[in-house]
Design an enzyme around this catalytic site. Sequence first.
Site, PDB file in Angstrom:
ATOM      1  N   GLY A  37       0.910  -1.139   0.133  1.00  0.00           N
ATOM      2  CA  GLY A  37      -0.211   0.221  -0.061  1.00  0.00           C
ATOM      3  C   GLY A  37       0.830   1.341   0.089  1.00  0.00           C
ATOM      4  N   GLY A  43       7.820  -2.788   4.546  1.00  0.00           N
ATOM      5  CA  GLY A  43       7.073  -1.831   5.335  1.00  0.00           C
ATOM      6  C   GLY A  43       7.802  -0.693   6.273  1.00  0.00           C
ATOM      7  CE  LYS A  54      17.331   0.116  15.960  1.00  0.00           C
ATOM      8  NZ  LYS A  54      16.177   0.714  15.660  1.00  0.00           N
ATOM      9  N   GLY A 184       8.632  13.385  23.839  1.00  0.00           N
ATOM     10  CA  GLY A 184       8.524  11.930  23.931  1.00  0.00           C
ATOM     11  C   GLY A 184       9.618  11.076  24.152  1.00  0.00           C
ATOM     12  CD  GLU A 207       7.888  10.751  28.700  1.00  0.00           C
ATOM     13  OE1 GLU A 207       6.716  10.351  29.138  1.00  0.00           O
ATOM     14  OE2 GLU A 207       8.139  10.666  27.346  1.00  0.00           O
ATOM     15  CG  ASP A 311       2.972  -2.789  14.461  1.00  0.00           C
ATOM     16  OD1 ASP A 311       3.718  -3.546  15.015  1.00  0.00           O
ATOM     17  OD2 ASP A 311       3.962  -1.640  13.944  1.00  0.00           O
ATOM     18  CG  MET A 317       2.157  -2.243  18.384  1.00  0.00           C
ATOM     19  SD  MET A 317       1.421  -0.387  18.485  1.00  0.00           S
ATOM     20  CE  MET A 317       1.150   0.081  16.766  1.00  0.00           C
ATOM     21  CB  ALA A 319       9.877  -5.746  13.006  1.00  0.00           C
ATOM     22  CG  HIS A 444      37.002 -15.670  28.616  1.00  0.00           C
ATOM     23  ND1 HIS A 444      36.814 -14.531  29.404  1.00  0.00           N
ATOM     24  CD2 HIS A 444      38.593 -15.394  28.576  1.00  0.00           C
ATOM     25  CE1 HIS A 444      37.722 -13.788  29.744  1.00  0.00           C
ATOM     26  NE2 HIS A 444      38.758 -14.486  29.105  1.00  0.00           N
TER      27      HIS A 444
END
Length: 465
Positions: A37, A43, A54, A184, A207, A311, A317, A319, A444
Site C-alpha cells: 500500500g 513496510g 539503526k 516523547g 516527556e 502492529d 508492536m 517487527a 570467553h
Amino acid sequence: MTQTLKTKVLIIGAGTGGYVAGIRCGQLGLDTVLVDGGDGLGGTCLNVGCIPSKAIIHAAGKFETVAKAAGDGTLGITAASPAIDLSQTVAWKDGIVRKLNAGVAALLKKAKVRVIKGWATFADAKTCRVETDDGPITITAEHVILATGSEPVELPFLPFGGDVISSTEALSLDAVPGRLVVVGGGYIGLELGIAYRKLGAEVAIVEMAERILPLYDKALTDPVMKWLTDHGVELHLGARAGGFGDGKLSITTKDGEPVQLDADKVLVTVGRRPRTQGWGLDNMGVAMAGPFVKIDDRCATSMKNVWAVGDLTGEPMLAHKGSAQGEVVAEIIAGHDKRFDPVTIAAVCFTEPEIVSAGLGPLDVAGRDDVITAVFPLAAIGRALAIEAGEDGGFVRVLASKSDHRLLGVQAVGQHVAELSNSFAQMLEMGAVLEDVAGVIHVHPTLGEAFHEASLRALGHAIHI
C-alpha cells in the site's frame, strides 16, 4: 476497465508481517497475492523504521568515535576534528534500504507471490478494490491476511509538517539541526535524540512521565539517563508540550511554569497507532479490541478466514512479532495445526547504552516472595572492559522461580547487549532453569558471560564477583 483476480490468499500490507506471510504461503504452494500500500516492500521497519534508524545510529556512533579522537585523543588515537555531510549519510542509508527492498522482492518472486502496488479498499471481508498506476483491480480471496501495520501518532497541537517531524522525516534530514527538541521520551525519541546528539545537535527531550522510558524499571534506564546527563541533553520530565511557532516550542514544566524552547526541528515521538483507517476495515465485520483488531491464538479474527498479524493486533508492536505471526497464519491456511503462543517476545531499545528485556521484570513481580533476582555487572566482564562497555553501569539481570529455578525473565543494559537478546529469548522459550544457563560453557571473552555469571549468582556461587 477493472481487472478481476481470484486467489487463495490475499495479504494487505508488505511489512515484516505481510511479506513473511507471503513468502511462507508461497513456500507451502498457496496461490497468493500481496498488496503493497505505499511504504514499500518491508513496510515501516525496512523503509522508515528499524533498519534505517539503526543505520543512522551506527553512523552517529562512528562520528562520535572520531570526535573523541580529536584534540587529546582516546586510547592513544588522535584525529583531526570530524565533519559530517548528513545528506551523504542518508544516501548511504537509502542504499541499504534499496538493497533490502530488492532482496524482499526477489524472495517473493521466488515464492511465486504476485505483488500488486496500490491502495486496497475492502467492500466486504473477502473482496477489495486496489487502485494501481495501471488502473483498478478487484480481488476476491478465500483467505485474507490483514497486515497494515502502524503509523506515528500526531498531536493535534503539533501537526506534522515543516519543522515538526515524525521519525520518518528524522531519518532523511539533509543536515544536522542545530537545536532538536524531542517530544516523547520513549525508545523511538531517545534512539534518534541520542543519535543526533552524537552528530553534534543540541538536544532537549520533553516527556510527560516523571522519567524516561517509563515502561522499563529505573535500574534499566539509569545508565541511559546518565549518558543523557553527561552529554548535555536537556531533560524536561513531567512536562507537557504545547504549540510551535517562530522557532520556539511552548512547554509547561512539572512545576507548571511556561517555558519556550528554541528548536530548529521538533521531533514528535509519542507513540504509534494501528493503521485501521482508509482501507475499509469497517466493511469487514471484524471485532475490535480497543484500537486493535481482535485475534485469537491462531491470529484469526471474528470473521471466518480473515486473519490479522503485526502492529494491527496490539502490543508489543514489534517487527519480529509480526513476522512470527505471519508464518503461523500461512501454515494454518495450509492445513497445519499451529498456534501463536510465545513464552516471550524480547524487546530492545537501541539507546546509549542499549536495553534488552525478555519475560518478566521487577515491576511484574513486585511484592512476590517466590522469585530470585540476581544482577551481574558488565564492569566485571573482561570483554566489556576491552571494548569500553564496562563503565556505564551496565548489567545483566535474571529472575527465576525460587521453587524450581525456572527462568522468568532476563534483562540487560549496556553497550552491544542487543546481541544477547536472542539468547535470553531462547532460554525462556525452552523453559530453561538457572542450572541450564549455568551449565552452558559460555565463550570467553564475550559479553554473554554476564548471563552465565548472573545465573551463577542467582544460585549463590558467581565466580567473578
